[in-house]
Design a protein around this motif. Structure first.
Motif, PDB file in Angstrom:
ATOM      1  N   PRO A  68      -2.823  -7.247  -7.366  1.00 64.99           N
ATOM      2  CA  PRO A  68      -3.395  -5.894  -7.420  1.00 64.99           C
ATOM      3  C   PRO A  68      -4.668  -5.811  -6.584  1.00 64.99           C
ATOM      4  N   GLY A  69      -4.992  -4.593  -6.197  1.00 69.67           N
ATOM      5  CA  GLY A  69      -6.217  -4.372  -5.450  1.00 69.67           C
ATOM      6  C   GLY A  69      -6.053  -4.405  -3.952  1.00 69.67           C
ATOM      7  N   HIS A  70      -4.811  -4.615  -3.481  1.00 68.80           N
ATOM      8  CA  HIS A  70      -4.562  -4.711  -2.035  1.00 68.80           C
ATOM      9  C   HIS A  70      -3.440  -3.759  -1.639  1.00 68.80           C
ATOM     10  N   THR A  71      -3.603  -3.120  -0.498  1.00 68.46           N
ATOM     11  CA  THR A  71      -2.586  -2.191  -0.012  1.00 68.46           C
ATOM     12  C   THR A  71      -1.738  -2.778   1.118  1.00 68.46           C
ATOM     13  N   ASN A  72      -2.098  -3.956   1.616  1.00 69.52           N
ATOM     14  CA  ASN A  72      -1.343  -4.598   2.708  1.00 69.52           C
ATOM     15  C   ASN A  72      -0.377  -5.626   2.141  1.00 69.52           C
ATOM     16  N   GLN A  73       0.454  -5.174   1.207  1.00 66.50           N
ATOM     17  CA  GLN A  73       1.318  -6.110   0.479  1.00 66.50           C
ATOM     18  C   GLN A  73       2.229  -6.912   1.398  1.00 66.50           C
ATOM     19  N   HIS A  74       2.724  -6.302   2.463  1.00 66.89           N
ATOM     20  CA  HIS A  74       3.630  -7.020   3.361  1.00 66.89           C
ATOM     21  C   HIS A  74       2.937  -8.184   4.058  1.00 66.89           C
ATOM     22  N   GLU A  75       1.669  -8.017   4.359  1.00 61.99           N
ATOM     23  CA  GLU A  75       0.927  -9.084   5.023  1.00 61.99           C
ATOM     24  C   GLU A  75       0.652 -10.246   4.069  1.00 61.99           C
ATOM     25  N   LEU A  76       0.499  -9.947   2.788  1.00 61.28           N
ATOM     26  CA  LEU A  76       0.251 -10.988   1.801  1.00 61.28           C
ATOM     27  C   LEU A  76       1.530 -11.735   1.440  1.00 61.28           C
ATOM     28  N   LEU A 227     -13.034  -0.459  -7.923  1.00 63.90           N
ATOM     29  CA  LEU A 227     -11.872  -0.659  -7.067  1.00 63.90           C
ATOM     30  C   LEU A 227     -12.221  -0.370  -5.611  1.00 63.90           C
ATOM     31  N   PRO A 228     -11.653  -1.119  -4.668  1.00 62.40           N
ATOM     32  CA  PRO A 228     -11.850  -0.797  -3.255  1.00 62.40           C
ATOM     33  C   PRO A 228     -11.334   0.613  -2.964  1.00 62.40           C
ATOM     34  N   ARG A 229     -12.005   1.304  -2.053  1.00 58.19           N
ATOM     35  CA  ARG A 229     -11.636   2.702  -1.791  1.00 58.19           C
ATOM     36  C   ARG A 229     -10.185   2.835  -1.352  1.00 58.19           C
ATOM     37  N   ASP A 230      -9.711   1.944  -0.479  1.00 58.37           N
ATOM     38  CA  ASP A 230      -8.334   2.113   0.006  1.00 58.37           C
ATOM     39  C   ASP A 230      -7.322   1.936  -1.123  1.00 58.37           C
ATOM     40  N   TYR A 231      -7.612   1.011  -2.043  1.00 59.51           N
ATOM     41  CA  TYR A 231      -6.690   0.820  -3.161  1.00 59.51           C
ATOM     42  C   TYR A 231      -6.787   1.972  -4.147  1.00 59.51           C
ATOM     43  N   ALA A 232      -8.008   2.486  -4.369  1.00 65.38           N
ATOM     44  CA  ALA A 232      -8.174   3.654  -5.240  1.00 65.38           C
ATOM     45  C   ALA A 232      -7.427   4.855  -4.668  1.00 65.38           C
ATOM     46  N   GLU A 233      -7.509   5.044  -3.365  1.00 64.72           N
ATOM     47  CA  GLU A 233      -6.784   6.144  -2.729  1.00 64.72           C
ATOM     48  C   GLU A 233      -5.277   5.961  -2.849  1.00 64.72           C
ATOM     49  N   ILE A 238      -0.032   7.592  -5.431  1.00 60.84           N
ATOM     50  CA  ILE A 238       1.201   7.392  -6.194  1.00 60.84           C
ATOM     51  C   ILE A 238       1.173   8.163  -7.517  1.00 60.84           C
ATOM     52  N   LEU A 239      -0.011   8.435  -8.038  1.00 61.99           N
ATOM     53  CA  LEU A 239      -0.090   9.329  -9.199  1.00 61.99           C
ATOM     54  C   LEU A 239       0.332  10.746  -8.804  1.00 61.99           C
ATOM     55  N   GLY A 240       0.087  11.099  -7.555  1.00 63.51           N
ATOM     56  CA  GLY A 240       0.578  12.378  -7.048  1.00 63.51           C
ATOM     57  C   GLY A 240       2.094  12.433  -7.016  1.00 63.51           C
ATOM     58  N   PHE A 241       2.734  11.307  -6.686  1.00 60.55           N
ATOM     59  CA  PHE A 241       4.196  11.240  -6.745  1.00 60.55           C
ATOM     60  C   PHE A 241       4.689  11.391  -8.178  1.00 60.55           C
TER      61      PHE A 241
END
Length: 278
Positions: A68-76, A227-233, A238-241
């Motif tokens: 959690p906390g990361h948006t670059n899941q494919h890179e990880l 939370l990091p801003r990019d992860y918070a965004e 996804i809450l919008g979805f």
């Protein structure tokens, strides 16, 4: 004897999965990002990529998820998938998220596709929103204000118990007949947050309600919580979805794979009532 690497072994799904696998006689290698404190642990840092080779040494099956906390899941996850392919693992199960396959360019979908194209025997599971969020991530608002504070309106979600996700993963890691398939995992019913709040209120005797808030207020609260801003965004996105209705669908995957109906949220609330009375 089979040896299974479990990434996220201390988390909500991973801890239960590790227990189930060990109970079935499998050797479990639990990933930790810290120095190992137990003989069955191995250190692996997905952010830096350090420890991948050692973690996979002698492993024939693996359960993957992004931290959690990361948006670059494919890179990880990509380097782990590559290493698993080089070692010819007998099965890799990746936990993604329901809806991740709606956008071929989304990071989680890119990780899914890399696994699907790897030549490995694979499964992808995409669970819906966890029931456990109500006694973890959303707990503070319930305890402090008696409110579930989310920007989701009256939309419904087919919330799933993390223990059912773990049971599905354990089954897929232990059998060969379902290889090469992906599954969206949901609970048995779809409820809105007013209905969930009413269940918690009835079980605890507290005045607990759902309060719809703006996406901006949610973002501010998440960033304020560290939370990091990019992860918070990303979470607000996804809450919008969810608000748009994409979390309402139910599937029969849990029943089909485990032979048991998924837990209902009323049962989850009853089991965890004490957490909302603390």
């Amino acid at each position: 004897m089979s040896t299974t690497l479990v990434i996220g072994a201390s988390g909500t799904v991973g801890s239960e999965l590790s227990r189930l696998l060990a109970a079935s006689g499998q050797t479990v290698r639990r990933v930790t990002s810290q120095a190992p404190a137990h003989a069955d642990q191995v250190q692996l840092d997905l952010v830096s990529g350090s420890g991948i080779a050692a973690a996979l040494d002698g492993v024939d099956r693996a359960f993957l998820l992004a931290p959690p906390g990361h948006t670059n899941q494919h890179e990880l996850l990509g380097p782990v998938i590559d290493a698993a392919r080089e070692r010819g693992l007998r099965r890799v199960v990746l936990m993604s998220a329901m809806g991740a396959n709606a956008d071929e360019h989304a990071p989680l979908r890119r990780a899914e596709l890399q696994l699907e194209r790897s030549g490995l025997p694979w499964n992808v599971i995409r669970p819906n929103w966890f029931m456990q969020n109500f006694h973890t991530f959303w707990l503070h608002g319930i305890l402090a204000q008696g409110r579930i504070l989310l920007p989701v309106g009256r939309a419904k979600g087919s919330f799933i118990d993390a223990r059912d996700i773990a049971a599905v993963a354990a089954s897929l890691l232990s059998r060969d007949d379902l290889a090469g398939r992906d599954f969206d995992l949901t609970g048995a019913e779809a409820l809105d947050h007013d209905e969930v709040a009413a269940l918690i209120a009835r079980e605890t005797g507290r005045d607990i309600r759902f309060q719809d808030i703006t996406p901006e207020a949610m973002l501010e609260g998440l960033i304020g919580a560290g939370l990091p801003r990019d992860y918070a965004e990303f979470l607000v996105l996804i809450l919008g979805f969810f608000k748009a209705g994409y979390a309402e669908r139910t599937t029969d995957a849990v029943q089909a794979i485990t032979g048991r109906a998924p837990r209902r949220i009323a049962d989850y609330v009853r089991e965890h009532r004490q957490t909302w009375l603390s």
